[in-house]
Write a protein that holds these residues in place. Structure first.
Motif, PDB file in Angstrom:
ATOM      1  N   UNK A 164       5.311  23.576 -24.922  1.00 36.11           N
ATOM      2  CA  UNK A 164       4.173  23.671 -25.831  1.00 36.11           C
ATOM      3  C   UNK A 164       2.863  23.594 -25.048  1.00 36.11           C
ATOM      4  N   UNK A 165       2.005  24.591 -25.264  1.00 35.72           N
ATOM      5  CA  UNK A 165       0.697  24.631 -24.601  1.00 35.72           C
ATOM      6  C   UNK A 165      -0.450  24.435 -25.596  1.00 35.72           C
ATOM      7  N   UNK A 166      -0.308  24.968 -26.792  1.00 39.05           N
ATOM      8  CA  UNK A 166      -1.318  24.786 -27.832  1.00 39.05           C
ATOM      9  C   UNK A 166      -0.642  24.242 -29.076  1.00 39.05           C
ATOM     10  N   UNK A 167      -1.297  23.316 -29.754  1.00 37.15           N
ATOM     11  CA  UNK A 167      -0.752  22.747 -30.984  1.00 37.15           C
ATOM     12  C   UNK A 167      -1.908  22.253 -31.837  1.00 37.15           C
ATOM     13  N   UNK A 168      -1.988  22.746 -33.057  1.00 34.77           N
ATOM     14  CA  UNK A 168      -3.064  22.355 -33.961  1.00 34.77           C
ATOM     15  C   UNK A 168      -2.630  22.523 -35.395  1.00 34.77           C
TER      16      UNK A 168
END
Length: 228
Positions: A164-168
């Motif tokens: 996971x690199x981006x999580x929002x």
């Protein structure tokens, strides 16, 4: 009237679970629409109204594609985004009516030649070649709003090679979809076929040849591409 050259093909995006397709006209992109991402790019999200840039329609590349690493960059970055597909055009659209202009939604990547963008910023030049280049807009199949509603909350994430690199969350958007449409429609006349990429959460970073990118938006769908 005849044409002097062969007209370019119409860009079509498939509709999930259907033989139908959505014809793409223009692609508008919202900059810095998540506070944490605005901060990681060195800006104050509390003091800036939304701003927009554009990609060419033929920058769209379908999910499942293997994409060549783009020319003229050593710092390609990923930006995962909710994509809005406009079904009814208009100008000066009120926010409370804006969702009536939405046909559906998809999952997209705003791929960015970050080194070119940084140089353009330094010289106060346009970002066009940093943002709108060949195959710079990977896109999932679209899903109609009539089927899924209008997502305003839910996870949005990107993984590279399973990490996971981006999580929002869509609820973290500074400008939600109705306000984006209202603001953009005061600047240009929206048309059926327009796509709006609604900004990315924090965690943007580099993509290397051989990387597999997988993106997701809750209730909307999934996207996967590989760079070679």
């Amino acid at each position: 009237m005849s044409t002097v050259i062969t007209p370019p093909p119409q860009i079509l995006v498939p509709v999930l679970g259907s033989d139908a397709a959505f014809p793409v006209g223009r692609i508008f992109c919202v900059g810095r629409n998540y506070a944490a991402h605005a901060r990681e790019m060195g800006h104050d999200p509390d003091r800036e109204p939304p701003f927009f840039f554009a990609k060419w329609a033929d920058a769209v590349v379908p999910t499942g594609s293997t994409i060549p690493y783009p020319a003229a960059t050593r710092d390609l970055h990923h930006e995962i985004e909710l994509v809005v597909a406009i079904g009814a055009g208009g100008t000066d659209i009120a926010a409370e009516r804006a969702l009536g202009h939405v046909w559906g939604y998809g999952v997209g990547l705003d791929m960015t030649r970050r080194d070119l963008q940084a140089e353009a910023k330094k010289l106060a030049r346009p970002w066009t070649m940093a943002k709108s280049f060949d195959q710079s807009a990977p896109l999932s199949a679209l899903r109609p709003a009539a089927e899924i509603g209008h997502p305003s909350a839910g996870a949005i994430w990107l993984k590279i090679n399973g990490e996971t690199r981006q999580s929002g969350d869509l609820a973290d958007q500074i400008w939600p979809v109705p306000e984006i449409i209202a603001h953009l429609s005061r600047l240009v006349a929206l048309r059926p076929g327009d796509l709006i990429m609604t900004g990315t959460p924090d965690g943007v970073g580099p993509v290397r040849p051989g990387d597999r990118l997988e993106g997701h938006v809750d209730g909307v769908g999934d996207l996967a591409v590989t760079y070679r």
